[in-house]
Design a protein around this motif. Structure first.
Motif, PDB file in Angstrom:
ATOM      1  N   THR A   8      -6.379   2.351  -7.489  1.00 22.39           N
ATOM      2  CA  THR A   8      -6.320   3.538  -6.641  1.00 22.39           C
ATOM      3  C   THR A   8      -7.507   3.561  -5.698  1.00 22.39           C
ATOM      4  O   THR A   8      -8.669   3.505  -6.130  1.00 22.39           O
ATOM      5  CB  THR A   8      -6.307   4.812  -7.495  1.00 22.39           C
ATOM      6  OG1 THR A   8      -5.204   4.754  -8.405  1.00 22.39           O
ATOM      7  CG2 THR A   8      -6.185   6.048  -6.624  1.00 22.39           C
ATOM      8  N   GLU A   9      -7.208   3.625  -4.406  1.00 23.93           N
ATOM      9  CA  GLU A   9      -8.239   3.750  -3.388  1.00 23.93           C
ATOM     10  C   GLU A   9      -8.333   5.215  -2.934  1.00 23.93           C
ATOM     11  O   GLU A   9      -7.747   6.106  -3.555  1.00 23.93           O
ATOM     12  CB  GLU A   9      -7.922   2.822  -2.214  1.00 23.93           C
ATOM     13  CG  GLU A   9      -7.967   1.351  -2.586  1.00 23.93           C
ATOM     14  CD  GLU A   9      -9.329   0.920  -3.083  1.00 23.93           C
ATOM     15  OE1 GLU A   9     -10.349   1.324  -2.487  1.00 23.93           O
ATOM     16  OE2 GLU A   9      -9.375   0.181  -4.087  1.00 23.93           O
ATOM     17  N   GLU A  10      -9.062   5.442  -1.845  1.00 25.50           N
ATOM     18  CA  GLU A  10      -9.356   6.819  -1.459  1.00 25.50           C
ATOM     19  C   GLU A  10      -8.114   7.586  -1.030  1.00 25.50           C
ATOM     20  O   GLU A  10      -7.916   8.739  -1.423  1.00 25.50           O
ATOM     21  CB  GLU A  10     -10.393   6.835  -0.335  1.00 25.50           C
ATOM     22  CG  GLU A  10     -10.898   8.225  -0.017  1.00 25.50           C
ATOM     23  CD  GLU A  10     -12.084   8.182   0.949  1.00 25.50           C
ATOM     24  OE1 GLU A  10     -12.640   9.255   1.222  1.00 25.50           O
ATOM     25  OE2 GLU A  10     -12.432   7.076   1.413  1.00 25.50           O
ATOM     26  N   TYR A  11      -7.239   6.941  -0.234  1.00 28.98           N
ATOM     27  CA  TYR A  11      -6.066   7.644   0.278  1.00 28.98           C
ATOM     28  C   TYR A  11      -4.760   6.935  -0.067  1.00 28.98           C
ATOM     29  O   TYR A  11      -3.703   7.327   0.432  1.00 28.98           O
ATOM     30  CB  TYR A  11      -6.150   7.786   1.807  1.00 28.98           C
ATOM     31  CG  TYR A  11      -7.359   8.572   2.254  1.00 28.98           C
ATOM     32  CD1 TYR A  11      -7.442   9.943   1.997  1.00 28.98           C
ATOM     33  CD2 TYR A  11      -8.407   7.953   2.925  1.00 28.98           C
ATOM     34  CE1 TYR A  11      -8.556  10.673   2.403  1.00 28.98           C
ATOM     35  CE2 TYR A  11      -9.516   8.671   3.322  1.00 28.98           C
ATOM     36  CZ  TYR A  11      -9.591  10.029   3.068  1.00 28.98           C
ATOM     37  OH  TYR A  11     -10.687  10.755   3.452  1.00 28.98           O
ATOM     38  N   GLU A  44       0.851  -1.184   0.000  1.00 27.70           N
ATOM     39  CA  GLU A  44       0.000   0.000   0.000  1.00 27.70           C
ATOM     40  C   GLU A  44       0.892   1.240   0.000  1.00 27.70           C
ATOM     41  O   GLU A  44       1.743   1.398   0.873  1.00 27.70           O
ATOM     42  CB  GLU A  44      -0.907  -0.004   1.228  1.00 27.70           C
ATOM     43  CG  GLU A  44      -1.904   1.132   1.242  1.00 27.70           C
ATOM     44  CD  GLU A  44      -2.894   0.996   2.407  1.00 27.70           C
ATOM     45  OE1 GLU A  44      -3.712   1.918   2.590  1.00 27.70           O
ATOM     46  OE2 GLU A  44      -2.820  -0.020   3.117  1.00 27.70           O
ATOM     47  N   ASP A  60      -0.971   8.179  -0.890  1.00 25.83           N
ATOM     48  CA  ASP A  60      -0.946   9.180  -1.962  1.00 25.83           C
ATOM     49  C   ASP A  60      -0.307  10.499  -1.537  1.00 25.83           C
ATOM     50  O   ASP A  60      -0.158  11.412  -2.356  1.00 25.83           O
ATOM     51  CB  ASP A  60      -2.354   9.427  -2.496  1.00 25.83           C
ATOM     52  CG  ASP A  60      -3.315   9.893  -1.413  1.00 25.83           C
ATOM     53  OD1 ASP A  60      -2.857  10.174  -0.291  1.00 25.83           O
ATOM     54  OD2 ASP A  60      -4.530   9.976  -1.696  1.00 25.83           O
ATOM     55  N   GLN A 111      -2.104   7.656 -10.017  1.00 27.82           N
ATOM     56  CA  GLN A 111      -3.372   6.982  -9.750  1.00 27.82           C
ATOM     57  C   GLN A 111      -3.565   5.850 -10.770  1.00 27.82           C
ATOM     58  O   GLN A 111      -4.464   5.895 -11.608  1.00 27.82           O
ATOM     59  CB  GLN A 111      -4.536   7.966  -9.809  1.00 27.82           C
ATOM     60  CG  GLN A 111      -4.474   9.052  -8.752  1.00 27.82           C
ATOM     61  CD  GLN A 111      -5.698   9.945  -8.768  1.00 27.82           C
ATOM     62  OE1 GLN A 111      -6.628   9.758  -9.554  1.00 27.82           O
ATOM     63  NE2 GLN A 111      -5.721  10.940  -7.884  1.00 27.82           N
ATOM     64  N   ARG A 136     -14.342  -0.997 -11.697  1.00 26.94           N
ATOM     65  CA  ARG A 136     -13.420   0.018 -12.201  1.00 26.94           C
ATOM     66  C   ARG A 136     -13.311  -0.118 -13.714  1.00 26.94           C
ATOM     67  O   ARG A 136     -13.143  -1.189 -14.247  1.00 26.94           O
ATOM     68  CB  ARG A 136     -12.044  -0.144 -11.570  1.00 26.94           C
ATOM     69  CG  ARG A 136     -12.087  -0.053 -10.049  1.00 26.94           C
ATOM     70  CD  ARG A 136     -10.708   0.251  -9.490  1.00 26.94           C
ATOM     71  NE  ARG A 136     -10.751   0.283  -8.029  1.00 26.94           N
ATOM     72  CZ  ARG A 136     -11.035   1.368  -7.341  1.00 26.94           C
ATOM     73  NH1 ARG A 136     -11.296   2.491  -7.979  1.00 26.94           N
ATOM     74  NH2 ARG A 136     -11.061   1.339  -6.036  1.00 26.94           N
ATOM     75  N   ARG A 145     -18.392  -4.849  -5.352  1.00 29.95           N
ATOM     76  CA  ARG A 145     -17.836  -3.546  -5.102  1.00 29.95           C
ATOM     77  C   ARG A 145     -17.864  -2.728  -6.388  1.00 29.95           C
ATOM     78  O   ARG A 145     -17.970  -3.281  -7.464  1.00 29.95           O
ATOM     79  CB  ARG A 145     -16.401  -3.770  -4.646  1.00 29.95           C
ATOM     80  CG  ARG A 145     -15.673  -2.587  -4.083  1.00 29.95           C
ATOM     81  CD  ARG A 145     -14.358  -3.108  -3.557  1.00 29.95           C
ATOM     82  NE  ARG A 145     -13.446  -2.024  -3.318  1.00 29.95           N
ATOM     83  CZ  ARG A 145     -12.142  -2.180  -3.383  1.00 29.95           C
ATOM     84  NH1 ARG A 145     -11.647  -3.344  -3.714  1.00 29.95           N
ATOM     85  NH2 ARG A 145     -11.356  -1.172  -3.127  1.00 29.95           N
ATOM     86  N   ARG A 146     -17.720  -1.414  -6.275  1.00 33.21           N
ATOM     87  CA  ARG A 146     -17.853  -0.596  -7.469  1.00 33.21           C
ATOM     88  C   ARG A 146     -16.861  -1.068  -8.529  1.00 33.21           C
ATOM     89  O   ARG A 146     -15.675  -1.225  -8.264  1.00 33.21           O
ATOM     90  CB  ARG A 146     -17.613   0.872  -7.141  1.00 33.21           C
ATOM     91  CG  ARG A 146     -16.199   1.210  -6.687  1.00 33.21           C
ATOM     92  CD  ARG A 146     -16.074   2.698  -6.408  1.00 33.21           C
ATOM     93  NE  ARG A 146     -14.734   3.032  -5.959  1.00 33.21           N
ATOM     94  CZ  ARG A 146     -13.760   3.394  -6.776  1.00 33.21           C
ATOM     95  NH1 ARG A 146     -13.992   3.418  -8.070  1.00 33.21           N
ATOM     96  NH2 ARG A 146     -12.573   3.705  -6.320  1.00 33.21           N
TER      97      ARG A 146
END
Length: 670
Positions: free
Chosen positions: A130-133, A47, A50, A112, A595, A592-593
């Motif tokens: 790419t995740e949120e943070y 991980e 960002d 990203q 991509r 899950r959403r």
């Protein structure tokens, strides 16, 4: 810049060299492998936050370390990649070059990344998402073993567990709008959907209209206030009775829409009551009357009346059907009609029984149709066979009334295209056909020969033609639904691979070993054969364990379906082997959403490709020849390409219907 050029340019900016041509890889497709990266139960191997000072360099370094450790970069350094922006959704073979930068290029913006790398054997992957943070790098090995384990677990699922899994789908907010439409489309396309449920889906999914609906549902669709619903029902619904046709045709008040409905009834050769035909033939709209001339069962007296209609378009539409019922004076009137197209059509019909002289051919401008179909005076036919233009000689070679000595003369023509047309004639013996020298490109798509298709139910003819030296004759034989065993055996070992593919796709008697050979050895241009109504099971037990996905798909091909194997249609229900071929099923909560459209279904389009003669340039996947401008005259035995207005030429008995330009029909065809 084409899509392929843009892809190569993007990969080049990322420091990747594309290796070889695009192909169907013998590995799970990208949407299946992406599940290991974006599933709700996924945990990152590495991980990278960002907010690091230089996240791109760190991501590239970590990816290279993981890919090297996993063996993805071993050997000659070639690996498979899928990435955001790859609209084709298929693997690309690449290798790293100097100055590569995957994390800085393969994503919406630098740092990203959204890409997936896979070893050539399909057993190890490293993906970036790419995740949120932070950006996750996910490495997974033993993919085949994991897929097999998931398949066995899915195959052992109890009815209670299956019911509990379905219940989770309906928890939370109620589905609305586009999601309900998508469910309705899926249920409409699922052959296992019960009839009583399918009949309730037609208002939400147009796919449901293709299945036979109960009478009351057809009534509701044809009387629906929405014009598109009514027209779609008239176009595709198979269960429309003559009385329902009468109600929808006579009840339509809009002249333009009434014309479209009449056109559809004529195209579908629908049974329309005689009184309805008479009413439409007297419609105030000339376009409606023109289409009424093509209705099945139209009385001869009405056809005769339409041939004398004040509108030239109506007279033209009625001319051919009315001709056998016209007396001498009525025929003479059409031969001298004020409209050129009416006069030309009448002239062609007249010379079906009366030899056409050279003076008429030169003066009237009747074109190639006269050469292909009319009875010609001997002098005209001989002159054209010896001294005509290549297009004229090719059209003449199609004429079934041509004298045998002129057929033999054209069989030795200086133009290879003319010789090919002669070689496809129905009246040749196989010895005569074998004696003609012609060019044949096995990679070009051809139409089946009409006269061979007409003999599909003649077992003796199929035996004789299956041994023909002409590959197009054998290909046309292979399209038969049933064939004698000796003909099947002969075609199953044919040197032309397309003959084997056609036999696999069309013939219910195709042998098991050939089916497995065709299915497991397919390419992008020759996918797993589709459209079968029966599949052998003898090799299935040995093929289920093969590591090749395509072979497993063929081994598990249901014997009662005429659809592609589930591994190519995104189906989820079925046996353990079927799930193994398609990859691991989503677990509870794993939706899950998605991509960059990573769940999009792969579709099989092999049966929809247009075909062309060897004198025509190969047809592209878009359905149009387009490599160079077409000649002003068509090559022998060809007709204008009707897929696009490119001016190309193709040969065949049933070219795709030309798309109408009228806005109502354009909406209907959309």
């Amino acid at each position: 810049m084409s899509g392929g050029d843009e892809l190569v340019e993007l990969l080049g900016r990322a420091g990747l060299e594309v290796v070889g041509e695009r192909r169907v890889e013998e590995v799970p497709p990208p949407p299946v492998v992406w599940r290991h990266v974006i599933g709700s139960e996924t945990e990152p191997t590495v991980e990278v936050a960002d907010d690091r000072p230089d996240p791109v360099a760190e991501l590239n370094a970590q990816w290279h370390r993981l890919a090297s450790d996993a063996g993805i970069l071993g050997g000659d350094g070639v690996f498979l990649i899928d990435f955001s922006g790859n609209t084709d959704r298929s693997w690309v073979r690449v290798r790293l070059t100097d100055g590569w930068d995957l994390a800085g290029v393969l994503g919406p913006r630098p740092g990203q990344p959204e890409f997936l790398t896979l070893s050539l054997d399909g057993d190890t992957m490293v993906g970036a998402t790419t995740e949120e943070y932070a950006v996750w790098l996910v490495a997974v090995d033993r993919l085949r073993e994991r897929h097999e384990e998931a398949a066995r677990a899915a195959g052992a699922e109890t009815p209670e567990e299956r019911a509990a899994a379905w219940e989770t789908l309906f928890r939370g907010p109620q589905a609305r709008g586009q999601l309900l439409d998508a469910w309705a489309n899926g249920l409409s396309l699922n052959p296992a959907t019960p009839k009583e449920l399918r009949s309730k889906l037609w208002e939400r999914s147009h796919y449901a209209m293709y299945s036979a609906l109960p009478t009351e549902q057809v009534d509701a669709a044809l009387a629906h206030p929405d014009w598109k619903t009514r027209s779609r029902a008239a176009e595709v619904q198979p269960n429309i009775t003559p009385e329902q046709w009468s109600r929808v045709l006579l009840g339509e008040q809009n002249a333009r829409q009434r014309w479209v409905l009449t056109l559809l009834a004529a195209e579908r050769r629908a049974e329309v009551p005689e009184d309805t035909c008479r009413t439409l033939a007297a419609d105030p709209s000339a376009r409606v009357r023109s289409e009424a001339a093509g209705l099945k069962g139209l009385p001869a007296s009405v056809l005769v009346a339409l041939s004398a209609d004040p509108d030239g378009g109506v007279r033209y539409a009625a001319c051919k059907s009315a001709w056998p019922h016209l007396d001498t004076s009525a025929r003479h009137r059409l031969l001298n009609d004020s409209e050129d197209k009416v006069r030309a059509e009448a002239l062609l019909l007249h010379h079906q029984d009366h030899p056409m002289p050279h003076s008429v051919y030169e003066a009237e401008g009747v074109g190639t149709r006269a050469l292909e179909t009319c009875l010609l005076e001997r002098g005209l036919a001989e002159q054209l066979a010896r001294n005509g233009q290549p297009g004229e000689r090719g059209s003449l070679a199609l004429n079934p009334r041509l004298d045998p000595d002129l057929v033999a003369l054209l069989g030795e023509d200086r133009d290879a295209g003319v010789r090919f047309v002669v070689s496809c004639r129905a009246d040749l013996t196989e010895e005569q056909r074998d004696g003609i020298l012609y060019d044949f490109d096995p990679g070009v798509h051809y139409f089946p020969l009409d006269w061979v298709v007409a003999l599909h139910d003649d077992r003796d003819a199929m035996r004789r033609l299956a041994a023909s030296s002409h590959p197009l004759v054998r290909r046309s034989v292979a399209r038969a639904r049933h064939l004698p065993p000796d003909a099947v055996a002969h075609l199953a070992d044919d040197e032309d691979r397309v003959v084997q593919l056609f036999l696999a796709e069309s013939c219910d008697d195709a042998p098991a070993d050939m089916l497995m050979r065709c299915g497991s050895g397919g390419t992008a241009a020759s996918p797993v054969p589709t459209g079968r109504s029966a599949t052998p099971t003898s090799p299935a037990t040995t093929s289920c364990a093969t590591p090749t996905t395509r072979t497993r798909a063929c081994a598990d091909w249901p014997s009662t379906t005429r659809r592609p194997p589930p591994s190519w249609s995104n189906g989820s229900a079925g046996t353990a082997v079927r799930r193994s071929a398609a990859g691991p099923s989503p677990t509870r909560g794993s939706l899950r959403r998605p991509r960059h459209d990573c769940w999009r279904t792969r579709t099989n389009t092999s049966a929809a490709r247009p075909r062309a003669t060897p004198t025509c340039r190969p047809v592209s996947s878009s359905g149009c020849c387009g490599r160079e401008p077409a000649p002003r005259r068509p090559p022998p035995g060809t007709r204008p390409c009707r897929w696009r207005s490119c001016g190309a030429w193709s040969n065949g008995s049933a070219p795709p219907p030309q798309q109408p330009t009228d806005p109502d029909i354009a909406d209907l065809r959309a």
